[in-house]
Every structure is written in structure tokens, then in C-alpha cells.
Design an enzyme around this catalytic site. Structure first.
Site, short mmCIF file in Angstrom:
data_model
loop_
_atom_site.label_atom_id
_atom_site.label_comp_id
_atom_site.label_asym_id
_atom_site.label_seq_id
_atom_site.Cartn_x
_atom_site.Cartn_y
_atom_site.Cartn_z
CE1 TYR A 1 60.01 48.67 14.00
CE2 TYR A 1 62.12 49.75 14.43
CZ TYR A 1 61.10 49.42 13.57
OH TYR A 1 61.17 49.84 12.25
CB SER B 1 65.12 49.58 11.56
OG SER B 1 65.05 50.82 12.24
#
Length: 295
Positions: A159, A146
């Protein structure tokens, strides 16, 4: 790998978002698909869409309900896929979940749940499929990280940790396979904001406003899943080691590489978008599920 026609492609997290769009894109190009997800209903819909997109007469995708945090289940899926489809040529470790919470409000259970899918799910997928990819003449392993594996932002500590971990692990694995002269290519995918339904499915702490999170997610989703999938597949066919998906991913990646710590103003700007989500009150340490059970 210059062509996907007839290649066996396995995709995790195929039930929605980027995983679903990748399945459809691979089907259009003639790939034989093995798709996995924890949600059987969503996965079945992906299977229908992939079958519709496939070339006339092509085989339908094989669908498996799977939790990638279950190491034995992932190994079983990999072995079964190779046995039933005659091998595996390309694997996309795409499955991911989200936790949106200030660190002090993140429960241990939520942190471990997220790492089980986002990091260990990738590791389990790589270990399970690598023996089969080594037997392919054109093996390719793809791990989806990501843009939040490039910068840390508030309320996304767990995350970000998982995606930084995926990046480092994938880079190390790429070098190992190159030094061992393996015929397996490795690619890291760095998506920026993609409309994947993250706000709806992420776990949230009490101070996180669901409506605000949905509004922010919609604002930063600059790339559709279909556009993202097309970018990724084209990059794989060109043997790219790193794939940045979306203009935001390109900007953040270039900023981090060129400016180093000087990219902090950009990071602060991104963080500013997230401020309406949380800190409506002083964060409080979460109450452990074990304490609740003991009451």
C-alpha cells in the site's frame, strides 16, 4: 475553478467512503456527476444520495460499473463521459484497495492487484481524461494518495509503495502541465485516517487478525468521510496543489518536511499501533496460486 455549478465532475471509487462523500459534496454544489466503482450496488446507493443532495431540478449522476485497473475500460468511460455530458472539467482519481500483510507473506497476486488499482488506475485515469480536461477552460485533475505515501509502516508495504508512487507521479505531471502552459490544474490529496471501511475490504495475510485490524482502523480514523470531502472540495476551489486531510496528515507531513529522518520516532509510534495486527507467528513466504494449481 471558483464554482462547481454546472461543471462536469468524474469520480472513481465512488461506491463508499471518501468517494461517496465527495460525490455528495459535489452534488450539493451543483456539479454534474459521472461516478464509477466496481460495486454496482454500493454505487447505486451513492447515486441515490447524490441525487437527494443535488439542487432541485438538477440532473442525476451517471453511474458506471468500472475496474480502474482495466486501461481500455477507463479510456472508454472517459470518452463516453465527455461525449454524453459535453466535456469534463474535474476528475478525481480516488479508487483504492488495500493489502495488509508483512512483505514476506504478501503474494505476488495481491501486490499486483493492489498496484493495478492504486497506481495504474491513477495513471490510466490521467491519460484517459487529460485530453478532455485540456478542452475545459478550467480543467482540474485530482489524485488521491495517502499519508502512507509520506511514511512507511509495517504490514502495509504494498500500500505504501502504491501511494508513494502516486505522489511522485502526480508531482511530475503537475510540473509538466505547468511548463507546457496547459490550463489543467493538478492536486495531490493526502488523507490521514478516514473511516472508509478499509479494514473490512482489505486483503489480509494469514497472520493478520481481522478483529485487531478493525480495532486499529477505528482508532486511527480521526476524520469522517464527510469532513474529508468538505476539506478537499474547499481546497480545490482555492486551487491548492496539496491537500492534507485530517490532523494526523498535517502532523506527519510537517514532521517529514521539517525534521527529515528525525521524524522516525513519529513513524515508530504509528508503527506501534499496527503491531497487534500481525506477527503472531514467524512470517512465512506465501504459496503461489500457480503452485497450488499445479498440485
Amino acid at each position: 475553478m471558483r464554482c462547481l455549478d454546472g461543471k462536469v465532475v468524474a469520480v472513481t471509487g465512488a461506491g463508499m467512503g471518501l468517494g461517496r462523500a465527495l460525490a455528495v459534496e459535489f452534488a450539493k454544489r451543483g456539479a454534474r456527476l459521472a461516478l464509477a466503482d466496481t460495486d454496482p450496488v454500493a454505487l447505486a446507493r451513492t447515486g441515490e444520495l447524490a441525487a437527494e443532495a443535488a439542487r432541485a431540478g438538477g440532473p442525476g449522476p451517471r453511474l458506471t460499473e468500472l475496474d480502474v485497473a482495466d486501461r481500455d475500460a477507463v479510456r472508454g468511460w472517459a470518452d463516453d463521459t465527455a461525449a454524453r455530458l459535453g466535456g469534463v472539467d474535474l476528475v478525481v482519481n480516488n479508487a483504492g484497495v488495500g493489502v495488509v500483510a508483512p512483505f514476506e507473506e504478501t503474494t505476488w497476486e495481491d501486490f499486483e492487484w493492489l498496484m493495478g488499482t492504486n497506481f495504474w488506475g491513477v495513471v490510466y485515469g490521467c491519460r484517459a481524461f487529460l485530453p478532455h480536461l485540456r478542452r475545459s477552460r478550467e480543467g482540474h485533475l485530482v489524485n488521491v494518495a495517502s499519508v502512507f505515501g509520506l511514511v512507511g509502516v509495517p504490514a502495509m508495504g504494498a500500500y505504501c509503495a502504491s501511494k508513494y508512487a502516486v505522489q511522485g507521479f502526480t508531482e511530475a505531471l503537475r510540473h509538466e502541465l505547468r511548463l507546457s502552459h496547459a490550463n489543467v490544474r493538478v492536486t495531490t490529496v493526502l488523507p490521514g485516517g478516514i473511516g472508509t471501511g478499509f479494514a473490512r475490504t482489505a486483503r489480509k495475510s494469514p497472520s493478520v487478525a481481522g478483529g485487531a485490524l478493525a480495532a486499529v482502523s477505528a482508532r486511527v480514523a480521526l476524520t469522517s468521510p464527510e469532513r474529508g470531502a468538505a476539506v478537499i472540495v474547499r481546497a480545490l476551489l482555492r486551487d491548492r496543489r496539496r491537500v492534507r486531510v485530517g490532523p494526523d496528515a498535517v502532523l506527519i507531513d510537517l514532521g517529514r518536511r521539517i525534521l527529515g529522518p528525525g521524524v522516525d520516532p513519529l513513524t515508530r509510534a504509528i508503527s506501534g499501533l499496527l503491531l497487534p495486527i500481525t506477527w503472531s507467528r514467524q512470517p512465512q513466504p506465501p504459496e503461489s496460486a500457480h503452485r497450488k494449481a499445479a498440485r
